[in-house]
Design a protein around this motif. Structure first.
Motif, PDB file in Angstrom:
ATOM      1  N   LYS A 161       0.836  -1.208   0.000  1.00 45.68           N
ATOM      2  CA  LYS A 161       0.000   0.000   0.000  1.00 45.68           C
ATOM      3  C   LYS A 161       0.868   1.254   0.000  1.00 45.68           C
ATOM      4  CE  LYS A 161      -4.040  -2.028   2.193  1.00 45.68           C
ATOM      5  NZ  LYS A 161      -4.895  -2.062   3.376  1.00 45.68           N
ATOM      6  N   GLY A 162       1.965   1.210   0.733  1.00 47.96           N
ATOM      7  CA  GLY A 162       2.886   2.352   0.760  1.00 47.96           C
ATOM      8  C   GLY A 162       3.524   2.591  -0.595  1.00 47.96           C
ATOM      9  N   GLU A 163       3.882   1.532  -1.294  1.00 49.89           N
ATOM     10  CA  GLU A 163       4.459   1.671  -2.632  1.00 49.89           C
ATOM     11  C   GLU A 163       3.458   2.308  -3.594  1.00 49.89           C
ATOM     12  OE1 GLU A 163       5.604  -2.378  -3.576  1.00 49.89           O
ATOM     13  OE2 GLU A 163       7.702  -1.828  -3.404  1.00 49.89           O
ATOM     14  N   ILE A 164       2.231   1.841  -3.551  1.00 45.77           N
ATOM     15  CA  ILE A 164       1.194   2.376  -4.446  1.00 45.77           C
ATOM     16  C   ILE A 164       0.943   3.853  -4.132  1.00 45.77           C
ATOM     17  CG2 ILE A 164      -1.259   2.240  -5.051  1.00 45.77           C
ATOM     18  CD1 ILE A 164      -0.981  -0.837  -4.630  1.00 45.77           C
ATOM     19  N   LYS A 165       0.902   4.167  -2.850  1.00 48.20           N
ATOM     20  CA  LYS A 165       0.680   5.564  -2.446  1.00 48.20           C
ATOM     21  C   LYS A 165       1.805   6.456  -2.987  1.00 48.20           C
ATOM     22  CE  LYS A 165      -0.483   8.151   1.704  1.00 48.20           C
ATOM     23  NZ  LYS A 165      -0.649   8.089   3.155  1.00 48.20           N
ATOM     24  N   LYS A 166       3.031   5.964  -2.925  1.00 46.20           N
ATOM     25  CA  LYS A 166       4.171   6.733  -3.427  1.00 46.20           C
ATOM     26  C   LYS A 166       4.090   6.889  -4.937  1.00 46.20           C
ATOM     27  CE  LYS A 166       8.014   8.900  -2.843  1.00 46.20           C
ATOM     28  NZ  LYS A 166       7.990  10.207  -2.220  1.00 46.20           N
ATOM     29  N   GLN A 167       3.695   5.834  -5.650  1.00 46.84           N
ATOM     30  CA  GLN A 167       3.555   5.915  -7.105  1.00 46.84           C
ATOM     31  C   GLN A 167       2.511   6.964  -7.490  1.00 46.84           C
ATOM     32  OE1 GLN A 167       2.662   1.760  -7.582  1.00 46.84           O
ATOM     33  NE2 GLN A 167       4.597   1.364  -8.616  1.00 46.84           N
ATOM     34  N   ILE A 168       1.414   6.993  -6.756  1.00 48.52           N
ATOM     35  CA  ILE A 168       0.360   7.980  -7.031  1.00 48.52           C
ATOM     36  C   ILE A 168       0.875   9.390  -6.772  1.00 48.52           C
ATOM     37  CG2 ILE A 168      -1.879   8.837  -6.211  1.00 48.52           C
ATOM     38  CD1 ILE A 168      -2.670   5.840  -5.854  1.00 48.52           C
ATOM     39  N   GLU A 169       1.632   9.554  -5.705  1.00 46.69           N
ATOM     40  CA  GLU A 169       2.202  10.864  -5.384  1.00 46.69           C
ATOM     41  C   GLU A 169       3.136  11.339  -6.496  1.00 46.69           C
ATOM     42  OE1 GLU A 169       5.341  12.618  -2.142  1.00 46.69           O
ATOM     43  OE2 GLU A 169       3.972  11.048  -1.489  1.00 46.69           O
ATOM     44  N   LYS A 223       1.059  12.371  -9.527  1.00 46.17           N
ATOM     45  CA  LYS A 223       0.438  13.684  -9.309  1.00 46.17           C
ATOM     46  C   LYS A 223       1.459  14.795  -9.498  1.00 46.17           C
ATOM     47  CE  LYS A 223      -3.300  12.391  -6.158  1.00 46.17           C
ATOM     48  NZ  LYS A 223      -3.823  12.516  -4.791  1.00 46.17           N
ATOM     49  N   THR A 239       6.088   5.606 -13.273  1.00 47.81           N
ATOM     50  CA  THR A 239       5.538   5.264 -11.949  1.00 47.81           C
ATOM     51  C   THR A 239       5.168   3.801 -11.777  1.00 47.81           C
ATOM     52  OG1 THR A 239       3.276   5.756 -12.651  1.00 47.81           O
ATOM     53  CG2 THR A 239       4.550   7.578 -11.698  1.00 47.81           C
ATOM     54  N   GLU A 255      -5.274   4.264 -14.150  1.00 49.65           N
ATOM     55  CA  GLU A 255      -5.072   4.892 -12.835  1.00 49.65           C
ATOM     56  C   GLU A 255      -4.615   6.329 -12.977  1.00 49.65           C
ATOM     57  OE1 GLU A 255      -3.705   1.326  -9.868  1.00 49.65           O
ATOM     58  OE2 GLU A 255      -2.384   1.730 -11.577  1.00 49.65           O
TER      59      GLU A 255
END
Length: 82
Positions: A42-50, A53, A71, A77
């Protein structure tokens, strides 16, 4: 030394209890490891989204293919972030 029936029953119950305790402890360990892996993912995905953005906003990059490659996020996505 011979076991009496009472001693054998007591021994069997003791072994069962020890087995249950070992099973519970093993289950806890597996649960903790699974939780760590899920949290890391979940942390990896959150970082990819950041990062996506930031590429969209700060660098004004609108090429979803390039952002996807940078990313690891899918094009779908990225389009949701636009």
């Amino acid at each position: 030394m011979l076991f009496t029936e009472f001693d054998m029953d007591t021994a069997i119950e003791t072994w069962k209890d020890e087995g249950r305790k070992e099973g519970i402890e093993e289950g806890r360990k597996e649960g903790i490891e699974k939780g760590r892996k899920e949290g890391f993912t979940k942390g990896e995905i959150k970082k990819q989204i950041e990062i996506a953005k930031n590429l969209l906003a700060i660098l004004d990059i609108k090429d979803v293919n390039m952002i996807s490659k940078a990313t690891g996020l899918s094009i779908e996505e990225i389009k949701k972030l636009m």
